[in-house]
Write a protein that holds these residues in place. Structure first.
Motif, short mmCIF file in Angstrom:
data_model
loop_
_atom_site.label_atom_id
_atom_site.label_comp_id
_atom_site.label_asym_id
_atom_site.label_seq_id
_atom_site.Cartn_x
_atom_site.Cartn_y
_atom_site.Cartn_z
N THR A 37 0.73 -1.04 0.08
CA THR A 37 -0.05 0.01 0.03
C THR A 37 0.91 1.30 -0.07
OG1 THR A 37 -1.63 -1.07 1.14
CG2 THR A 37 -1.65 1.26 1.34
N ILE A 38 1.79 1.20 0.94
CA ILE A 38 2.91 2.38 0.86
C ILE A 38 3.67 2.46 -0.39
CG2 ILE A 38 4.52 3.80 2.27
CD1 ILE A 38 1.54 3.36 3.80
N LEU A 39 4.17 1.47 -0.80
CA LEU A 39 4.79 1.57 -2.20
C LEU A 39 4.02 2.05 -3.27
CD1 LEU A 39 7.07 -1.65 -1.79
CD2 LEU A 39 8.07 0.56 -2.02
N LYS A 40 2.88 1.62 -3.08
CA LYS A 40 2.01 2.12 -4.44
C LYS A 40 1.74 3.59 -4.20
CE LYS A 40 -2.62 1.77 -6.24
NZ LYS A 40 -4.31 1.17 -6.16
N ALA A 41 1.39 4.27 -2.84
CA ALA A 41 1.36 5.64 -2.77
C ALA A 41 2.69 6.45 -3.17
CB ALA A 41 0.90 5.83 -1.34
N ILE A 42 3.92 6.00 -2.57
CA ILE A 42 4.80 6.84 -2.94
C ILE A 42 5.46 6.62 -4.47
CG2 ILE A 42 5.85 6.70 -0.74
CD1 ILE A 42 7.91 4.42 -1.45
N GLY A 43 4.92 5.43 -5.26
CA GLY A 43 5.07 5.46 -6.46
C GLY A 43 4.42 6.50 -7.28
N GLU A 44 2.94 6.54 -6.87
CA GLU A 44 2.19 7.55 -7.42
C GLU A 44 2.68 8.95 -7.18
OE1 GLU A 44 -1.49 6.80 -5.41
OE2 GLU A 44 -2.14 5.19 -7.12
N LEU A 45 3.30 9.24 -6.15
CA LEU A 45 4.10 10.62 -6.05
C LEU A 45 4.97 10.69 -6.75
CD1 LEU A 45 3.22 10.77 -2.18
CD2 LEU A 45 2.18 12.23 -3.83
#
Length: 288
Positions: A37-45
């Motif tokens: 979940t966190i990796l997806k969020a930072i990838g989108e950022l």
């Protein structure tokens, strides 16, 4: 703020990502089961380098740090000196977590691995991290844990509390102690007094969400005082933990409201933090 979906549950753990001009701070990345979940969020950022900064090393806050650092090859882990050795070799941390939470829950959190010592940076109380034009001050805040620290975004007045401010129940408009053993209420209150001296405008809780009511720091301090009084008196009367819980429900309106809504699943563990504290000091030992 990112909902870390702790064990698949929404609104159970907040991860905070501070984007600076040339650096990113990821606060409380959660357990390994939250890493995707966190990796997806930072990838989108568009984050490809970061400082991973747990407020403390408990597995639900910091256990997934290794997974993020595996993906972000230049990342560093920024942690309290008391916690740093246990992020390099987490064996004792894992065993202590199993004793407190149970082996099954720790398995659900996912595999915890050690981090290379050269990638671990020990914090200093009061130091400022520079994220471009943003200044983030580190404040050591023992109480919930001896290795706990908060982060204050100075120019924005944003205070990221971890567990130093208790558990925030936004739908119930209530706070309850987050105080599993070993918990030191005296040091927790000292830490709250330090935080109350800041000009914070926004409080960001790990469990869960944020509010623009900084007066809740003092509300929580008074709640700890109330719990100490009720639990100390109850223990001297020979009350059992379940009886203490019922007395707290009667005498603490916020706890009663949160528990009535079923939003405080670990209330007995928090009560036991106070119980074990009094048992400890009555044996003549200092908790930390």
């Amino acid at each position: 703020m990112v909902d870390a979906m702790l064990l698949g549950r929404p609104k159970a753990l907040s991860t905070y990502i501070i984007l600076g001009d040339d650096e990113t701070l990821i606060i409380d990345p959660g357990p390994p089961s939250s890493s995707e979940t966190i990796l997806k969020a930072i990838g989108e950022l568009g984050v490809n380098s970061a400082i991973i900064a747990p407020t403390h090393i408990h597995i639900d806050h910091a256990g997934g740090s290794w997974r993020l650092m595996e993906e972000l090859e230049d990342a560093k882990l920024y942690v309290h000196p008391r916690g740093a050795p246990h992020m390099v070799d987490p064996s004792r941390l894992i065993e202590a977590s199993k004793r407190l939470l149970g082996e099954r829950l720790i398995e659900l959190y996912g595999e915890v691995r050690g981090i290379e010592a050269e990638r671990v940076v020990e914090s200093r109380d009061g130091e400022e991290l520079k994220l471009g034009d943003l200044r983030v001050k580190t404040i050591w805040t023992p109480g919930h844990a001896s290795h706990h620290q908060c982060y204050y975004v100075v120019d924005e007045g944003v205070l990221i509390l971890g567990d130093a401010g208790g558990t925030y129940h936004p739908e119930a408009e209530a706070i309850t102690p987050n105080s599993p053993p070993p918990f030191n209420p005296q040091k927790a209150m000292e830490s709250l007094r330090r935080l109350m001296e800041l000009d914070a405008k926004t409080l960001c809780y790990a469990h869960y969400g944020y509010t623009r009511h900084p007066e809740l720091l003092e509300v929580y301090l008074r709640q700890i005082e109330l719990w100490m009084s009720i639990i100390e008196e109850g223990l001297r009367m020979g009350l059992k933990p379940e009886e203490l819980k019922e007395r707290l429900r009667r005498e603490d309106p916020m706890a009663e409201k949160a528990w009535r809504r079923g939003e405080a699943e670990r209330e007995m563990m928090s009560i036991m933090g106070f119980v074990e504290y009094f048992r400890w000091i009555w044996r003549g030992a200092d908790k930390f």
